[in-house]
Design an enzyme around this catalytic site. Structure first.
Site, PDB file in Angstrom:
ATOM      1  N   SER A 143       0.852  -1.190   0.000  1.00  0.00           N
ATOM      2  CA  SER A 143       0.000   0.000   0.000  1.00  0.00           C
ATOM      3  C   SER A 143       0.885   1.235   0.000  1.00  0.00           C
ATOM      4  CB  SER A 143      -0.893   0.011   1.245  1.00  0.00           C
ATOM      5  OG  SER A 143      -1.497   1.286   1.431  1.00  0.00           O
ATOM      6  N   TYR A 156      -1.100  -1.184  10.550  1.00  0.00           N
ATOM      7  CA  TYR A 156      -1.351  -1.565   9.160  1.00  0.00           C
ATOM      8  C   TYR A 156      -0.181  -1.161   8.275  1.00  0.00           C
ATOM      9  CZ  TYR A 156      -3.568  -1.437   4.525  1.00  0.00           C
ATOM     10  OH  TYR A 156      -3.863  -1.615   3.199  1.00  0.00           O
ATOM     11  N   LYS A 160       2.629  -3.301   5.686  1.00  0.00           N
ATOM     12  CA  LYS A 160       2.806  -3.081   4.257  1.00  0.00           C
ATOM     13  C   LYS A 160       4.255  -2.786   3.909  1.00  0.00           C
ATOM     14  CE  LYS A 160      -1.414  -3.939   3.249  1.00  0.00           C
ATOM     15  NZ  LYS A 160      -1.747  -5.179   2.518  1.00  0.00           N
TER      16      LYS A 160
END
Length: 256
Positions: A143, A156, A160
């Site tokens: 991401s 998160y 990534k």
């Protein structure tokens, strides 16, 4: 890009980017094992693809953070189709939360799927590809938040960024077996989930240099290139697909 006769596994593919990757692979003649934790989503997605490309897609629902399920999915795919050529670890979960109050339960959930699921799927796939002795392609879904800090996404975002480092490290481990490992990093993308958010398209269109968020086809085209024979000399790399957003990094008004 020649995909006819190849066998692929794509996780997190009941809708959105994963579904479009499966659809495009099936369109090009790949046999696709479509995974999603939601059985209804997985079965419906496979049925839609099979209406267009008969017999090219098999639903295999299950939790892709579960190592036993991962190993069984790879084993069952090989049992059915006798090989495994492409694996796309697309399953992931986004959990927003303030760093100072983020819970261990939430942390473990994000790490278990985003990192653990991708790591062990790549491991199981690589063992099979090594045995086949014909190479293969593994792709992780990262991401833009692996490159640009965004509030309330610490856990998160670190998963990534870690996936991109994992791809680099696996160059050392898997290149001797002619297995490529790359990462695609989507920016804001119009999916079933994001289009439900108020003003999502309008807001991201205003702050993205190319004037719009990505479509799922934008991400899927990049993914297919990275797992194709045309990219067989590309490994350990990340391609960001964000319309230039990470070059300017203007945050949406709702993010401070």
């Amino acid at each position: 890009m020649i995909f006819k006769g190849k066998v692929a596994i794509v996780t997190g593919a009941g809708q959105g980017i994963g579904f479009e990757i499966c659809r495009m692979l099936a369109e090009k003649g790949t046999i696709v094992v479509l995974n999603d934790v939601d059985q209804k989503l997985a079965d419906n997605a496979a049925a839609i693809i099979n209406q267009q490309y008969d017999g090219k897609c098999l639903s295999m629902p299950g939790d892709s953070s579960d190592v036993d399920f991962i190993n069984n999915m790879v084993a069952n795919t090989v049992k059915l189709y006798h090989s495994l050529d492409i694996v796309i670890a697309n399953a992931g979960i986004t959990l927003f939360g303030d760093f100072l109050t983020f819970t261990k339960e939430s942390f473990d959930k994000v790490m278990g799927l985003n990192l653990g699921g991708s790591f062990f799927l790549a491991q199981a796939a690589a063992l099979q590809m090594k045995q086949q002795n014909e190479g293969g392609a593994i792709l992780f879904t990262s991401s833009v938040v692996g490159h640009q800090a965004v509030k309330d996404l610490a856990a998160y975002a670190m998963t990534k960024a870690a996936l991109e480092m994992l791809a680099k490290n696996l160059v050392i481990e898997l290149s001797p077996y002619k297995i490529t490992v790359n990462t695609v990093a989507p920016g804001a993308t119009l999916t079933e989930r994001t289009t439900k958010e108020a003003d999502y398209e309008k807001e991201w269109s205003a702050i993205t240099p190319m004037g719009r968020p990505a479509y799922v086809t934008d991400i899927a085209h990049t993914a297919l290139f990275l797992v194709s024979d045309q990219a067989r000399h590309i490994t350990g790399q990340t391609i960001i697909v964000d319309g230039g957003w990470t070059s300017v990094s203007i945050l949406p008004t709702g993010v401070k």
